[in-house]
Scaffold this motif. Structure first.
Motif, short mmCIF file in Angstrom:
data_model
loop_
_atom_site.label_atom_id
_atom_site.label_comp_id
_atom_site.label_asym_id
_atom_site.label_seq_id
_atom_site.Cartn_x
_atom_site.Cartn_y
_atom_site.Cartn_z
N VAL A 1 0.79 -1.09 -0.12
CA VAL A 1 0.17 0.04 -0.04
C VAL A 1 0.68 1.29 0.09
CG1 VAL A 1 -1.50 1.29 1.50
CG2 VAL A 1 -2.06 -1.15 1.10
N ILE A 2 2.06 1.19 0.86
CA ILE A 2 2.54 2.46 1.05
C ILE A 2 3.45 3.00 0.02
CG2 ILE A 2 4.16 3.75 2.54
CD1 ILE A 2 1.31 2.83 3.74
N GLY A 3 3.10 4.15 -0.95
CA GLY A 3 3.89 4.71 -1.97
C GLY A 3 3.07 4.28 -3.25
N ASN A 4 2.18 3.36 -3.01
CA ASN A 4 1.40 2.88 -4.48
C ASN A 4 0.52 3.82 -4.97
OD1 ASN A 4 -0.21 1.43 -6.14
ND2 ASN A 4 -0.47 -0.39 -4.90
N PRO A 5 0.71 4.26 -6.13
CA PRO A 5 -0.36 5.45 -6.51
C PRO A 5 -1.69 4.84 -6.72
CG PRO A 5 1.60 5.16 -7.86
CD PRO A 5 1.92 4.05 -6.83
N GLU A 6 -1.98 3.59 -6.62
CA GLU A 6 -3.23 3.21 -6.66
C GLU A 6 -4.03 3.52 -5.27
OE1 GLU A 6 -5.61 -1.37 -6.72
OE2 GLU A 6 -3.42 -0.99 -6.86
N PHE A 7 -3.32 3.83 -4.08
CA PHE A 7 -4.05 4.45 -3.06
C PHE A 7 -3.49 5.69 -2.38
CE2 PHE A 7 -3.52 -0.47 -2.91
CZ PHE A 7 -4.96 -0.62 -3.15
N SER A 8 -3.07 6.39 -3.26
CA SER A 8 -2.28 7.63 -2.91
C SER A 8 -3.33 8.90 -3.15
CB SER A 8 -0.98 7.73 -3.68
OG SER A 8 -1.09 8.20 -5.13
N ASN A 9 -4.49 8.56 -3.47
CA ASN A 9 -5.68 9.74 -3.45
C ASN A 9 -6.65 9.39 -2.89
OD1 ASN A 9 -7.40 11.63 -4.24
ND2 ASN A 9 -7.04 11.65 -6.53
N LEU A 10 -6.72 9.43 -1.59
CA LEU A 10 -8.04 8.86 -0.87
C LEU A 10 -8.71 10.30 -0.79
CD1 LEU A 10 -6.28 6.38 1.77
CD2 LEU A 10 -7.37 5.97 -0.45
N PRO A 11 -9.94 10.08 -0.07
CA PRO A 11 -11.08 11.40 0.36
C PRO A 11 -10.17 11.91 1.24
CG PRO A 11 -12.30 9.53 0.06
CD PRO A 11 -10.87 8.85 -0.16
N ARG A 12 -9.72 11.45 2.30
CA ARG A 12 -8.70 12.22 3.40
C ARG A 12 -8.05 11.27 4.13
NH1 ARG A 12 -11.36 16.41 7.53
NH2 ARG A 12 -9.11 16.60 8.01
N LYS A 13 -7.23 11.39 5.07
CA LYS A 13 -6.45 10.35 5.81
C LYS A 13 -7.14 8.99 6.26
CE LYS A 13 -6.97 13.11 10.02
NZ LYS A 13 -6.35 13.86 10.89
N PHE A 14 -6.28 8.00 6.41
CA PHE A 14 -6.86 6.90 6.43
C PHE A 14 -5.72 6.22 7.70
CE2 PHE A 14 -7.37 2.20 5.85
CZ PHE A 14 -8.55 1.91 5.83
N LYS A 15 -6.45 5.87 8.66
CA LYS A 15 -5.89 5.36 9.94
C LYS A 15 -6.05 3.73 10.22
CE LYS A 15 -5.54 9.64 12.10
NZ LYS A 15 -5.74 10.72 13.24
N THR A 16 -4.80 2.94 10.39
CA THR A 16 -4.94 1.57 10.49
C THR A 16 -4.24 1.26 11.88
OG1 THR A 16 -4.74 1.14 8.09
CG2 THR A 16 -3.96 -0.61 9.51
N ALA A 17 -4.87 0.26 12.42
CA ALA A 17 -4.25 -0.34 13.73
C ALA A 17 -4.38 -1.94 13.62
CB ALA A 17 -4.98 0.23 15.10
N ILE A 18 -3.26 -2.51 14.18
CA ILE A 18 -3.30 -3.87 14.41
C ILE A 18 -2.65 -4.30 15.54
CG2 ILE A 18 -2.45 -6.30 13.06
CD1 ILE A 18 -2.42 -4.41 10.57
N SER A 19 -3.38 -5.36 16.50
CA SER A 19 -2.68 -5.68 17.60
C SER A 19 -2.98 -6.99 17.90
CB SER A 19 -2.81 -4.59 18.91
OG SER A 19 -2.41 -5.07 20.01
N GLY A 20 -2.42 -7.88 18.39
CA GLY A 20 -2.73 -9.13 19.12
C GLY A 20 -2.48 -9.04 20.44
N SER A 21 -2.51 -8.08 21.23
CA SER A 21 -2.22 -7.94 22.61
C SER A 21 -3.50 -7.92 23.28
CB SER A 21 -1.51 -6.82 23.11
OG SER A 21 -1.62 -6.44 24.30
N PRO A 22 -3.92 -8.47 24.22
CA PRO A 22 -4.95 -8.39 25.01
C PRO A 22 -5.43 -7.20 25.77
CG PRO A 22 -3.49 -9.97 26.31
CD PRO A 22 -3.03 -9.65 24.78
N LEU A 23 -4.36 -6.41 25.98
CA LEU A 23 -4.25 -5.15 26.57
C LEU A 23 -4.96 -3.82 25.64
CD1 LEU A 23 -0.77 -4.47 28.30
CD2 LEU A 23 -2.83 -5.31 29.21
N LEU A 24 -5.22 -4.46 24.26
CA LEU A 24 -6.02 -3.69 23.45
C LEU A 24 -5.17 -2.12 23.30
CD1 LEU A 24 -9.63 -4.13 24.05
CD2 LEU A 24 -8.22 -5.41 22.78
#
Length: 563
Positions: A204-227
């Motif tokens: 995804v990062i630096g890929n022109p296919e996803f470099s024009n979004l309506p606005r910012k897009f935030k992602t989070a990934i965690s396998g911790s039980p502490l969330l």
């Protein structure tokens, strides 16, 4: 009498035409605002060449305005606030009047993952090019200030030589991917999301296919039980769960976000195995690109589309149009048992070594200290560090016989492993010192508030979060703090307009996630802030029931008790 052409006195019915929301998937490709126009004119990724070949050689005044206040964000660059402009002028002055000829530069640190060599380089760049500035953000990044356009190519060369970048650290792009800072090492981990973070970054990062979004897009990934990645307020989040039939995987959330219209993310009820996370992420990202609202910037976030569609339709579109298959139904994550989820302190790893989390003051640090942290970590056998979403930092892989001396080395840098609840729980955004949107000062105010509270109520030992924001945009997550402080101008006792805060009380993430309560008319000046916080925390101590959290007490307390 019915309206007729012969009855000119009858009012004519106005026919309204829906202009559409600028959604590409329904054929609305014509730019409907200036931001959409400059993105159509040229991909933000392309501005790097102009920075390297033109702007860095000819200087600040040579920069095209659409690059300066638009496309340069695709490479982590924002102009910073010109010194001496007070908060009352923030919404009045034109952008060019607010712009200084220096930049904030954001280094993206996906998953918060750093080597000691990378941290050393970050520190050296700070000292050489950024007047020593370096802030740890609540999205695991590092931000510099006072960056000259002439120095940007050299900074990029140094960062990229050690595997770091500023690519799409800002702009209408897929921003940094949040990850558990103890991924792959914590004893209680459900699943390690690191391979998914790496695969998403690759695709995804630096890929022109996803470099024009309506606005910012935030992602989070965690396998911790502490969330531990604030999954509830990201556009898409993958939260570790154990499926009763399929084993460890991730629960899928979409549509979270704060700012002036906050929304908690919603579960799609789908379980995603580790090797499918990147596919699902690309599917959600593509929905946002294709169906996201582009007409009004104030509605150009995924949370508005999710709110309008509902989770059932969103999942249906994701499965049928993008994944071309059904997702597996799955369980919700368990509520975390621990009240803190910042990993501060000394903790055992899976391999028998230890990780050590420490707390700077409100994320503010300097380049010299960063290089010393790298040196201290390396001297005690560690080659890896992590940043957290709470503006903290962690040293990994410390042998048991090295823990004590490492802690001493950190404490010598005023980086405590056993902070007070106030130092541990106080967070602040950039504020008026550098940010063009800010109305009040935040970092110095937060640091002084910590000192005052430690002096005034040293016996206070409950987990407490105090989040300080310089404007309504909630970069410091004010709505989900125990005490959230939104910067604005207020009247003091003499009727003078001064810096102050609107107060939000009782917000939370993880445990009963929700937004804080606003008491009608409750505003405090910056000078009154220590008095107010001391007063409300003392009342909490006096009135709380056994084991009651601040957020629970604040929800039931009288307005008088909260004033």
């Amino acid at each position: 009498m019915a309206a007729t052409p012969q009855n000119p006195a009858a009012p004519r019915r106005k026919v309204s035409r829906h202009r559409g929301e600028g959604q590409w998937a329904v054929g609305h490709f014509t730019p409907l605002n200036g931001n959409e126009q400059f993105k159509k004119d040229d991909d933000g990724l392309n501005v790097r060449t102009r920075i390297e070949t033109i702007y860095s050689k000819r200087g600040f005044d040579s920069i095209d305005p659409n690059d300066l206040r638009g496309r340069m964000r695709w490479w982590g660059l924002y102009t910073q606030r010109k010194p001496g402009i007070d908060g009352g002028k923030t919404a009045i002055l034109e952008p060019e009047e607010l712009d200084d000829k220096y930049f904030m530069l954001r280094v993206r640190i996906d998953g918060g993952r750093l080597t000691t060599e990378q941290l050393r380089v970050i520190g050296e760049i700070s000292q050489e090019f950024a007047r020593g500035t370096a802030d740890l953000t609540d999205r695991q990044n590092v931000q510099y200030h006072w960056i000259r356009i002439e120095d940007v190519p050299e900074i990029w060369d140094r960062l990229e030589a050690v595997g770091l970048s500023t690519t799409e650290a800002c702009g209408d792009t897929p921003r940094v991917i949040l990850g558990s800072p103890v991924a792959g090492i914590a004893e209680d981990e459900i699943i390690d999301g690191t391979p998914a973070i790496e695969e998403i970054h690759r695709r995804v990062i630096g890929n022109p296919e996803f470099s024009n979004l309506p606005r910012k897009f935030k992602t989070a990934i965690s396998g911790s039980p502490l969330l531990d990645v604030a999954h509830e307020i990201n556009d898409v989040a993958f939260v570790g769960v154990n499926h009763p039939e399929h084993g460890p995987g991730f629960d899928l959330w979409v549509g979270g976000g704060l700012s002036t219209n906050p929304k908690i993310g919603q579960r799609l009820g789908a379980w995603v195995p580790l090797d499918e996370v990147a596919d699902v992420h690309v599917g959600v990202l593509s929905i946002f690109r294709d169906y996201g609202y582009r007409r009004l910037r104030t509605r150009a976030r995924l949370k508005f589309l999710v709110a309008d569609w509902g989770v059932e339709k969103f999942r249906h579109v994701l499965e049928d149009e993008y994944l071309k298959r059904k997702l597996v139904d799955g369980p919700a994550p368990d509520q975390p048992v621990a009240r803190w989820r910042d990993h501060v302190g000394v903790h055992r790893q899976q391999d028998g070594n230890f990780y050590v989390g420490f707390a700077p003051r409100v994320g503010r640090i300097d380049g010299a200290t960063l290089t010393k942290i790298a040196e201290v970590a390396a001297a005690h056998g560690s080659g890896r560090l992590r940043t957290t979403v709470e503006q903290k930092m962690i040293v990994l892989d410390v042998a048991e016989d090295q823990v004590g001396s490492l802690v001493e080395g950190l404490e010598a840098l005023d980086l405590t492993v056993s902070p007070s609840p106030f130092r541990r729980g106080t967070m602040a955004c950039t504020g008026i010192e550098y940010c063009k949107l800010a109305i009040v000062e935040t970092k110095v105010r937060g640091a002084s508030l910590i000192d005052e509270l430690e002096r005034r109520i040293p016996e206070f030992d409950e987990p407490i979060t105090i989040n300080i924001n310089g404007c309504p945009n909630a970069c410091a997550r004010i709505q989900v703090a125990d005490i959230g402080l939104k910067g604005q101008l207020v009247l003091n006792d003499q009727g003078e307009q001064v810096e102050g805060f609107q107060v939000h009380l009782g917000g939370a993430l993880g445990l009963e996630a929700g937004f804080g309560r606003k008491v009608r008319g409750l505003k405090v000046t910056s000078e009154e802030l220590p008095d107010y916080v001391e007063r409300v925390l003392t009342r909490f101590q006096q009135e709380r029931e056994d084991g009651e959290r601040f957020a629970t007490w604040a929800a039931r307390a009288s307005e008088e008790a909260l004033s």
